[in-house]
Design a protein around this motif. Structure first.
Motif, short mmCIF file in Angstrom:
data_model
loop_
_atom_site.label_atom_id
_atom_site.label_comp_id
_atom_site.label_asym_id
_atom_site.label_seq_id
_atom_site.Cartn_x
_atom_site.Cartn_y
_atom_site.Cartn_z
N LEU A 115 -73.94 -53.74 -55.50
CA LEU A 115 -72.95 -54.44 -54.68
C LEU A 115 -72.32 -53.50 -53.66
CD1 LEU A 115 -71.14 -56.66 -57.35
CD2 LEU A 115 -72.54 -57.46 -55.43
N ALA A 116 -72.10 -52.24 -54.07
CA ALA A 116 -71.54 -51.26 -53.14
C ALA A 116 -72.48 -51.02 -51.97
CB ALA A 116 -71.24 -49.95 -53.87
N ALA A 117 -73.78 -50.93 -52.26
CA ALA A 117 -74.77 -50.74 -51.21
C ALA A 117 -74.79 -51.93 -50.26
CB ALA A 117 -76.15 -50.53 -51.82
N GLN A 118 -74.54 -53.08 -50.80
CA GLN A 118 -74.58 -54.31 -50.00
C GLN A 118 -73.32 -54.52 -49.19
OE1 GLN A 118 -75.93 -57.87 -52.17
NE2 GLN A 118 -74.17 -58.96 -51.33
N ASN A 119 -72.17 -54.14 -49.75
CA ASN A 119 -70.88 -54.54 -49.16
C ASN A 119 -70.05 -53.42 -48.55
OD1 ASN A 119 -71.36 -57.21 -50.02
ND2 ASN A 119 -70.46 -56.80 -52.03
N ARG A 120 -70.43 -52.19 -48.73
CA ARG A 120 -69.60 -51.06 -48.28
C ARG A 120 -69.44 -51.07 -46.76
NH1 ARG A 120 -72.31 -48.23 -44.22
NH2 ARG A 120 -74.45 -47.75 -44.81
N THR A 121 -68.34 -50.46 -46.30
CA THR A 121 -68.14 -50.25 -44.87
C THR A 121 -68.58 -48.84 -44.50
OG1 THR A 121 -65.90 -49.37 -45.11
CG2 THR A 121 -66.12 -51.77 -44.94
N ASP A 122 -68.71 -48.58 -43.22
CA ASP A 122 -69.09 -47.24 -42.77
C ASP A 122 -68.04 -46.21 -43.19
OD1 ASP A 122 -71.35 -48.28 -41.63
OD2 ASP A 122 -70.54 -48.34 -39.59
N GLU A 123 -66.76 -46.59 -43.08
CA GLU A 123 -65.67 -45.69 -43.47
C GLU A 123 -65.75 -45.38 -44.96
OE1 GLU A 123 -61.73 -47.42 -43.45
OE2 GLU A 123 -60.86 -45.52 -42.79
N GLU A 124 -66.05 -46.37 -45.76
CA GLU A 124 -66.10 -46.19 -47.21
C GLU A 124 -67.25 -45.28 -47.63
OE1 GLU A 124 -64.06 -50.37 -48.77
OE2 GLU A 124 -66.22 -50.26 -48.41
N VAL A 125 -68.40 -45.41 -46.99
CA VAL A 125 -69.53 -44.58 -47.41
C VAL A 125 -69.26 -43.11 -47.09
CG1 VAL A 125 -71.01 -44.61 -45.33
CG2 VAL A 125 -72.04 -44.57 -47.60
N GLU A 126 -68.52 -42.85 -46.02
CA GLU A 126 -68.17 -41.46 -45.71
C GLU A 126 -67.17 -40.90 -46.73
OE1 GLU A 126 -69.86 -39.65 -43.61
OE2 GLU A 126 -71.02 -41.49 -43.35
N GLN A 127 -66.24 -41.74 -47.18
CA GLN A 127 -65.30 -41.30 -48.21
C GLN A 127 -66.04 -41.07 -49.52
OE1 GLN A 127 -61.57 -40.81 -48.07
NE2 GLN A 127 -62.56 -39.63 -49.69
N LEU A 128 -66.99 -41.95 -49.84
CA LEU A 128 -67.79 -41.78 -51.06
C LEU A 128 -68.57 -40.47 -51.00
CD1 LEU A 128 -68.59 -43.22 -53.72
CD2 LEU A 128 -70.57 -44.15 -52.48
N ALA A 129 -69.06 -40.13 -49.82
CA ALA A 129 -69.80 -38.87 -49.65
C ALA A 129 -68.89 -37.67 -49.94
CB ALA A 129 -70.37 -38.78 -48.24
#
Length: 232
Positions: A115-129
């Motif tokens: 679900l995270a792969a499907q719904n994440r935002t660009d900002e969120e994936v950078e924070q996750l990184a």
């Protein structure tokens, strides 16, 4: 205030809540440490004092902060949810408990990752990184990485944008703590590699790869715990 304004205000408060929690961890504030006052935090996060106040209330409700009237706001816990939400502290067989908790994680987290792969935002994936890198840096420095590990899984769940996932996070947090107490000194390279695979799948918006990477991450932990239990 219009419904749209209410939604925007809530979203901003939740973002500041996340940033405030990250501020506590990034500055290595210990339990009992006093936070800067409301005015300073508002200036730091470039938001209104009212938004900071609401973000603090959210962290108070999650047990992270405690407000002492007339004194200030203090860190009450380094975990965003209760460490023992399931009342399992009294269980004597910790290895079997870790196995059972891993089974529960296998029921939940591969789908959460998808679900995270499907719904994440660009900002969120950078924070996750950033959270993924923090785990790696702690491991490479030979330091305890439990808090960073919990942050990674907690934020991955937030990236799912599923309103039912957050109430389930106490189960996942309890499982991360229980499993890490057994595996975190052994499965270091695996943890770095599988976290990176999960991150890459979320960044690539590939739900199936995210599901698979999380399953591998948890299966490897489960195998190690079972082997440890068998050897005793």
């Amino acid at each position: 205030m219009s419904e749209l304004s209410n939604i925007k205000s809530q979203a901003l408060t939740e973002r500041v809540e996340e940033r405030l929690f990250a501020y506590i961890l990034d500055n290595h504030l210990k339990v009992g440490a006093k936070l800067p006052n409301e005015h300073e935090l508002a200036a730091h996060f470039e938001v209104s004092r009212g938004t900071v106040r609401e973000a603090v209330k959210l962290l108070v409700s999650r047990g992270v902060l405690r407000v002492k009237h007339g004194s200030g706001t203090y860190v009450a816990s380094l975990f965003p949810l209760h460490a023992n939400p399931l009342g399992l502290d009294a269980v004597e067989d910790k290895l079997q408990l870790a196995l059972d908790l891993t089974d529960v994680r296998l029921m939940l987290e591969p789908t959460i990752a998808a679900l995270a792969a499907q719904n994440r935002t660009d900002e969120e994936v950078e924070q996750l990184a950033e959270y993924c890198d923090a785990v790696r840096e702690k491991i490479e420095a030979g330091e305890d990485y439990l808090i960073e590990d919990m942050r990674f899984h907690w934020y991955l769940a937030k990236c799912s944008h599923n309103m039912v996932v957050e109430p389930l996070m106490p189960i996942i947090d309890a499982a991360v703590i229980s499993i890490a107490n057994i595996t975190r000194k052994e499965l270091l390279t695996m943890t770095i590699d599988t976290h990176k695979e999960i991150l890459d799948a979320v960044r690539d918006r590939d739900p199936q790869a995210a599901r698979s990477a999380m399953s591998v991450h948890l299966d490897t932990n489960r195998i190690f715990i079972r082997q440890t239990k068998t050897a005793r």
